[in-house]
Scaffold this motif. Structure first.
Motif, PDB file in Angstrom:
ATOM      1  N   TYR A  95       0.778  -1.431   0.073  1.00 15.97           N
ATOM      2  CA  TYR A  95      -0.028   0.015   0.453  1.00 15.97           C
ATOM      3  C   TYR A  95       0.677   1.283  -0.482  1.00 15.97           C
ATOM      4  O   TYR A  95       2.153   1.453  -0.110  1.00 15.97           O
ATOM      5  CB  TYR A  95      -1.398   0.289   1.330  1.00 15.97           C
ATOM      6  CG  TYR A  95      -0.158  -0.252   2.814  1.00 15.97           C
ATOM      7  CD1 TYR A  95       0.135   1.607   3.601  1.00 15.97           C
ATOM      8  CD2 TYR A  95       0.152  -1.181   2.965  1.00 15.97           C
ATOM      9  CE1 TYR A  95       0.820   0.890   4.392  1.00 15.97           C
ATOM     10  CE2 TYR A  95       1.081  -1.091   4.407  1.00 15.97           C
ATOM     11  CZ  TYR A  95       1.504  -0.274   4.664  1.00 15.97           C
ATOM     12  OH  TYR A  95       1.742  -0.327   6.133  1.00 15.97           O
ATOM     13  N   THR A 113       2.586   4.820   0.931  1.00 18.13           N
ATOM     14  CA  THR A 113       3.346   4.517   2.238  1.00 18.13           C
ATOM     15  C   THR A 113       3.766   6.472   1.833  1.00 18.13           C
ATOM     16  O   THR A 113       4.113   7.118   2.920  1.00 18.13           O
ATOM     17  CB  THR A 113       4.627   4.400   2.599  1.00 18.13           C
ATOM     18  OG1 THR A 113       4.987   4.430   0.692  1.00 18.13           O
ATOM     19  CG2 THR A 113       4.726   3.029   2.625  1.00 18.13           C
ATOM     20  N   LEU A 168      -1.443   8.651   1.277  1.00 17.09           N
ATOM     21  CA  LEU A 168      -2.548   8.788   2.092  1.00 17.09           C
ATOM     22  C   LEU A 168      -3.482   9.960   2.630  1.00 17.09           C
ATOM     23  O   LEU A 168      -4.340   9.691   3.110  1.00 17.09           O
ATOM     24  CB  LEU A 168      -1.275   8.744   3.499  1.00 17.09           C
ATOM     25  CG  LEU A 168      -0.503   7.620   3.341  1.00 17.09           C
ATOM     26  CD1 LEU A 168       0.110   7.032   4.733  1.00 17.09           C
ATOM     27  CD2 LEU A 168      -1.502   5.711   3.112  1.00 17.09           C
ATOM     28  N   GLY A 193      -3.549   1.835   5.150  1.00 22.40           N
ATOM     29  CA  GLY A 193      -2.985   2.444   3.464  1.00 22.40           C
ATOM     30  C   GLY A 193      -3.949   3.049   3.072  1.00 22.40           C
ATOM     31  O   GLY A 193      -4.624   3.426   3.058  1.00 22.40           O
ATOM     32  N   ASP A 194      -3.969   3.419   1.822  1.00 22.59           N
ATOM     33  CA  ASP A 194      -4.303   3.465   0.279  1.00 22.59           C
ATOM     34  C   ASP A 194      -5.240   2.603   0.443  1.00 22.59           C
ATOM     35  O   ASP A 194      -6.063   3.029  -1.350  1.00 22.59           O
ATOM     36  CB  ASP A 194      -3.567   4.118  -0.951  1.00 22.59           C
ATOM     37  CG  ASP A 194      -2.483   3.704  -2.223  1.00 22.59           C
ATOM     38  OD1 ASP A 194      -2.687   2.173  -0.875  1.00 22.59           O
ATOM     39  OD2 ASP A 194      -2.325   3.765  -2.636  1.00 22.59           O
ATOM     40  N   TYR A 238      -3.674   8.242  10.186  1.00 16.00           N
ATOM     41  CA  TYR A 238      -2.082   7.815   8.989  1.00 16.00           C
ATOM     42  C   TYR A 238      -0.886   8.214   9.225  1.00 16.00           C
ATOM     43  O   TYR A 238       0.707   8.281   8.003  1.00 16.00           O
ATOM     44  CB  TYR A 238      -2.714   8.655   7.853  1.00 16.00           C
ATOM     45  CG  TYR A 238      -3.291   7.501   7.206  1.00 16.00           C
ATOM     46  CD1 TYR A 238      -3.944   5.982   7.426  1.00 16.00           C
ATOM     47  CD2 TYR A 238      -4.505   8.095   6.382  1.00 16.00           C
ATOM     48  CE1 TYR A 238      -4.207   5.664   6.358  1.00 16.00           C
ATOM     49  CE2 TYR A 238      -5.771   7.210   6.034  1.00 16.00           C
ATOM     50  CZ  TYR A 238      -5.232   6.306   5.758  1.00 16.00           C
ATOM     51  OH  TYR A 238      -6.160   5.678   5.060  1.00 16.00           O
TER      52      TYR A 238
END
Length: 280
Positions: free
Chosen positions: A111, A113, A118, A187-188, A262
């Motif tokens: 995902y 970073t 984010l 994450g995303d 996040y």
């Protein structure tokens, strides 16, 4: 072989089996006490402790004075009631425990970073929650800070898709097959949807908190995930962390909460705002 086993059992002193009975009872009582205590069911933990003390006292009384045999038999039958009651009330926890035993090898997810990615994901989540709140669509979104609990993923449908407000709103559409469960975000990425979560057994929760709220509180009581709940009845947005719920989240407050989860730096936020201002 069977005859030798019977002979061996008959040769064993009866007191040894009573001692084994006591040890097993103590072990089960300790496990149940820890189980209830972790779920904040302190009244049940106290009841289990008292019941175990009475049962052990009767066993010891029977050893030394050959008394209370009938009471012990009655309590042994009552143990069946205990088992049925616990299975019925805590079936969600039992289901999760069984899924842990049978779960497959953990899947690794990649995902985003970077703070920029984010922040975009956080904005999409807020947008989706805001739209669903206006439309009185219920939602439960779980954000895992670093790692997704495997027993949660095993109860849902794997997606592993990039976060977007449109996708989230589609999942929680009342006509969609996965709308009743929780969405898990890492994450995303939307890792899984339609996930089954344990319900909190806390008796002091407000009466107007529904199943989604209890599920959000329950999962945050046992893991470090962050939960977002959109109420289907009132449209109120709430966040839950560590078993504590915060209600009446505005889009601005919700975005700030997600930024903290996040760990998005304020410098990245300023850069993102500058880029957005230039585009406009």
């Amino acid at each position: 072989m069977l005859s030798s086993l019977i002979a061996a059992n008959s040769a064993t002193p009866p007191s040894l089996w009573v001692i084994i009975d006591i040890i097993v009872t103590l072990a089960v009582a300790i496990i149940m006490f820890v189980f209830f205590a972790k779920r904040n069911s302190y009244r049940m933990a106290v009841v289990v402790a008292i019941y175990s003390v009475v049962y052990l006292a009767l066993l010891i009384l029977n050893i030394y004075y050959q008394q209370a045999a009938i009471a012990i038999d009655v309590l042994r039958y009552f143990n069946i009631f205990w088992i049925v009651a616990i299975v019925e009330v805590y079936r969600s926890d039992i289901k999760i425990f069984m899924s842990r035993l049978a779960r497959r090898q953990k899947t690794k997810y990649t995902y985003a970073t970077t703070d920029e990615q984010l922040l975009i994901s956080a904005t999409e989540i807020v947008k989706a929650c805001q739209n669903m709140a206006k439309s009185d669509v219920g939602a439960l979104i779980i954000i895992a800070p670093t790692e997704v609990p495997a027993h949660i993923l095993d109860t849902g449908t794997t997606l592993d898709a990039t976060i977007s407000s449109g996708l989230l709103e589609s999942i929680f559409n009342t006509k969609a097959p996965l709308h009743d469960g929780a969405v898990v975000v890492l994450g995303d990425r939307i890792i899984s949807a339609g996930c089954f979560l344990p319900l909190s057994q806390e008796v002091t929760l407000a009466k107007d908190l529904g199943t989604r709220h209890r599920a959000a509180i329950g999962i945050t009581e046992e893991s470090d995930v962050f939960a977002i709940v959109v109420s289907e009845e009132s449209g109120i947005i709430s966040v839950v962390q560590g078993g504590t719920i915060k209600r009446y989240m505005t889009p601005e407050k919700l975005l700030e909460e997600i930024k903290v989860i996040y760990r998005i730096s304020s410098q990245s936020v300023r850069k993102h705002d500058k880029r957005a201002h230039k585009k406009n």
